[in-house]
Scaffold this active site. Structure first.
Site, mmCIF file in Angstrom:
data_model
loop_
_atom_site.group_PDB
_atom_site.id
_atom_site.type_symbol
_atom_site.label_atom_id
_atom_site.label_comp_id
_atom_site.label_asym_id
_atom_site.label_seq_id
_atom_site.Cartn_x
_atom_site.Cartn_y
_atom_site.Cartn_z
ATOM 1 N N ASP A 14 -3.162 52.998 -64.619
ATOM 2 C CA ASP A 14 -4.569 52.716 -64.953
ATOM 3 C C ASP A 14 -4.679 51.569 -65.948
ATOM 4 O O ASP A 14 -3.748 51.307 -66.708
ATOM 5 C CB ASP A 14 -5.263 53.955 -65.530
ATOM 6 C CG ASP A 14 -6.779 53.914 -65.335
ATOM 7 O OD1 ASP A 14 -7.293 54.665 -64.487
ATOM 8 O OD2 ASP A 14 -7.466 53.108 -66.026
ATOM 9 N N PRO A 72 -8.706 59.795 -66.630
ATOM 10 C CA PRO A 72 -7.901 60.385 -67.696
ATOM 11 C C PRO A 72 -6.725 61.251 -67.233
ATOM 12 O O PRO A 72 -5.986 61.735 -68.073
ATOM 13 C CB PRO A 72 -8.936 61.247 -68.458
ATOM 14 C CG PRO A 72 -9.922 61.644 -67.407
ATOM 15 C CD PRO A 72 -10.001 60.469 -66.460
ATOM 16 N N GLY A 73 -6.584 61.462 -65.925
ATOM 17 C CA GLY A 73 -5.366 62.138 -65.469
ATOM 18 C C GLY A 73 -5.569 63.410 -64.665
ATOM 19 O O GLY A 73 -4.612 64.127 -64.386
ATOM 20 N N ALA A 74 -6.810 63.689 -64.266
ATOM 21 C CA ALA A 74 -7.082 64.950 -63.560
ATOM 22 C C ALA A 74 -6.428 64.982 -62.166
ATOM 23 O O ALA A 74 -5.860 65.995 -61.763
ATOM 24 C CB ALA A 74 -8.585 65.169 -63.446
ATOM 25 N N TRP A 75 -6.531 63.875 -61.436
ATOM 26 C CA TRP A 75 -5.879 63.846 -60.109
ATOM 27 C C TRP A 75 -4.367 63.991 -60.265
ATOM 28 O O TRP A 75 -3.715 64.659 -59.469
ATOM 29 C CB TRP A 75 -6.216 62.538 -59.363
ATOM 30 C CG TRP A 75 -7.523 62.592 -58.636
ATOM 31 C CD1 TRP A 75 -8.645 63.284 -59.001
ATOM 32 C CD2 TRP A 75 -7.845 61.927 -57.395
ATOM 33 N NE1 TRP A 75 -9.635 63.085 -58.066
ATOM 34 C CE2 TRP A 75 -9.187 62.261 -57.085
ATOM 35 C CE3 TRP A 75 -7.132 61.080 -56.547
ATOM 36 C CZ2 TRP A 75 -9.816 61.779 -55.936
ATOM 37 C CZ3 TRP A 75 -7.767 60.588 -55.400
ATOM 38 C CH2 TRP A 75 -9.102 60.945 -55.097
ATOM 39 N N ASP A 97 -2.897 46.802 -64.686
ATOM 40 C CA ASP A 97 -3.823 46.461 -63.600
ATOM 41 C C ASP A 97 -3.080 46.532 -62.262
ATOM 42 O O ASP A 97 -2.115 45.795 -62.048
ATOM 43 C CB ASP A 97 -4.361 45.035 -63.838
ATOM 44 C CG ASP A 97 -5.434 44.647 -62.840
ATOM 45 O OD1 ASP A 97 -5.613 45.333 -61.809
ATOM 46 O OD2 ASP A 97 -6.106 43.617 -63.096
ATOM 47 N N VAL A 98 -3.540 47.415 -61.395
ATOM 48 C CA VAL A 98 -2.900 47.559 -60.083
ATOM 49 C C VAL A 98 -2.954 46.240 -59.301
ATOM 50 O O VAL A 98 -2.060 45.955 -58.499
ATOM 51 C CB VAL A 98 -3.588 48.701 -59.290
ATOM 52 C CG1 VAL A 98 -3.224 48.660 -57.824
ATOM 53 C CG2 VAL A 98 -3.211 50.046 -59.872
ATOM 54 N N ASP A 102 -8.396 56.622 -56.754
ATOM 55 C CA ASP A 102 -9.742 57.002 -57.179
ATOM 56 C C ASP A 102 -10.280 55.868 -58.059
ATOM 57 O O ASP A 102 -11.178 56.071 -58.871
ATOM 58 C CB ASP A 102 -9.665 58.333 -57.947
ATOM 59 C CG ASP A 102 -11.021 59.006 -58.108
ATOM 60 O OD1 ASP A 102 -11.899 58.794 -57.247
ATOM 61 O OD2 ASP A 102 -11.207 59.741 -59.100
ATOM 62 N N LYS A 104 -10.864 55.829 -52.533
ATOM 63 C CA LYS A 104 -12.316 55.893 -52.739
ATOM 64 C C LYS A 104 -12.958 54.550 -52.417
ATOM 65 O O LYS A 104 -12.399 53.498 -52.710
ATOM 66 C CB LYS A 104 -12.606 56.243 -54.200
ATOM 67 C CG LYS A 104 -14.093 56.126 -54.551
ATOM 68 C CD LYS A 104 -14.461 56.943 -55.732
ATOM 69 C CE LYS A 104 -14.102 56.287 -57.051
ATOM 70 N NZ LYS A 104 -14.368 57.234 -58.142
HETATM 71 N N1 SAM Z 1 -8.914 60.163 -60.673
HETATM 72 C C1 SAM Z 1 -9.112 60.070 -62.136
HETATM 73 C C2 SAM Z 1 -8.990 61.452 -62.686
HETATM 74 O O1 SAM Z 1 -9.110 62.408 -61.925
HETATM 75 O O2 SAM Z 1 -8.759 61.600 -63.893
HETATM 76 C C3 SAM Z 1 -10.449 59.404 -62.451
HETATM 77 C C4 SAM Z 1 -10.464 57.943 -62.097
HETATM 78 S S1 SAM Z 1 -11.853 57.038 -62.693
HETATM 79 C C5 SAM Z 1 -13.120 57.543 -61.600
HETATM 80 C C6 SAM Z 1 -11.511 55.400 -62.163
HETATM 81 C C7 SAM Z 1 -10.409 54.681 -62.928
HETATM 82 O O3 SAM Z 1 -10.022 53.497 -62.212
HETATM 83 C C8 SAM Z 1 -10.798 54.216 -64.322
HETATM 84 O O4 SAM Z 1 -10.028 54.899 -65.267
HETATM 85 C C9 SAM Z 1 -10.477 52.720 -64.319
HETATM 86 O O5 SAM Z 1 -9.914 52.265 -65.519
HETATM 87 C C10 SAM Z 1 -9.478 52.613 -63.166
HETATM 88 N N2 SAM Z 1 -9.319 51.268 -62.616
HETATM 89 C C11 SAM Z 1 -10.289 50.424 -62.181
HETATM 90 N N3 SAM Z 1 -9.769 49.260 -61.760
HETATM 91 C C12 SAM Z 1 -8.415 49.358 -61.923
HETATM 92 C C13 SAM Z 1 -7.320 48.469 -61.689
HETATM 93 N N4 SAM Z 1 -7.515 47.230 -61.212
HETATM 94 N N5 SAM Z 1 -6.078 48.910 -61.977
HETATM 95 C C14 SAM Z 1 -5.880 50.148 -62.485
HETATM 96 N N6 SAM Z 1 -6.870 51.018 -62.727
HETATM 97 C C15 SAM Z 1 -8.126 50.639 -62.458
#
Ligand code: SAM
Length: 188
Positions: free
Chosen positions: A60, A33-36, A77-78, A102, A142
């Site tokens: 994201d 949600p945007g913390a990093w 999607d990355v 992350d 990660k």
């Molecule tokens: N670092 C974030 C924070 O501090 O708010 C939390 C991240 S959360 C653990 C993992 C995120 O990775 C999820 O929101 C998920 O939607 C995203 N994600 C997973 N696969 C992805 C992809 N292929 N492209 C973009 N985002 C992806």
């Protein structure tokens, strides 16, 4: 006031290892949600008019609520090939000093499968770094421990001078998650 407790992992890593510096351009993958991104905005000075002023771009699959000082590519999607161009067009001069990931795929509960999915995401990001990461740049990603972690580590070691494994205190003890911090990108 952080959007998610995960902020404390990045704060801990950055306090110890100085990944983020004022003026840096940061790509934050899996940013919702945007913390990093909140942490990055503070640490690179993205909001301040003070010089040097940094830049934060978060990407994201999910929607990310707006954050002052950051630019977001939501519902993106990355791993999608077209995403690279979108990222390049938004980063200042198309380049980042630091790539954070992350990212976590939706867990199936099958450990080995989840592990492999996350390693593939990291390897894809490493490919992308060729186009967007500045020489001597940093990648923090990660991963979940498992059979392919060593392969990712070796690929990182080919492309970065300094690669270390980090297990933040702020990560829950029972979780298999760790981070690779790869520094001094050799570039091309
Ligand atoms: N670092 C974030 C924070 O501090 O708010 C939390 C991240 S959360 C653990 C993992 C995120 O990775 C999820 O929101 C998920 O939607 C995203 N994600 C997973 N696969 C992805 C992809 N292929 N492209 C973009 N985002 C992806």
């Amino acid at each position: 006031h952080y959007r998610c407790r995960s902020a404390f992992k990045l704060l801990e890593i950055d306090d110890k290892l100085c990944v983020l510096r004022p003026g840096f351009s940061v790509l934050d993958c899996g940013a919702a949600p945007g913390a990093w991104s909140q942490v990055a905005v503070q640490r690179v000075n993205a909001l301040d008019a003070a010089v040097p002023t940094g830049f934060v771009l978060g990407v994201d699959l999910l929607r990310i609520s707006p954050l002052e000082g950051a630019v977001f590519l939501s519902e993106t999607d990355v791993a999608e090939p077209s995403t690279l161009r979108a990222i390049q067009s938004l980063l200042p001069l198309g380049k980042a000093d630091v790539i954070l990931s992350d990212m976590a795929p939706n867990a199936t509960g099958i450990k080995e499968l989840d592990h492999q999915k996350l390693i593939s995401l990291c390897l894809g990001l490493l490919d992308m770094s060729q186009s967007i990461l500045k020489p001597k740049g940093t990648m923090l990603c990660k991963f979940w421990d498992g059979s392919e972690a060593r392969l990712l580590q070796n690929r990182l070691k080919e492309q970065f001078q300094d690669v270390r494994t980090i297990k933040p205190q702020a990560s829950r003890k029972d979780s298999a998650e760790s981070y690779y911090l790869a520094r001094l990108y050799r570039g091309k």
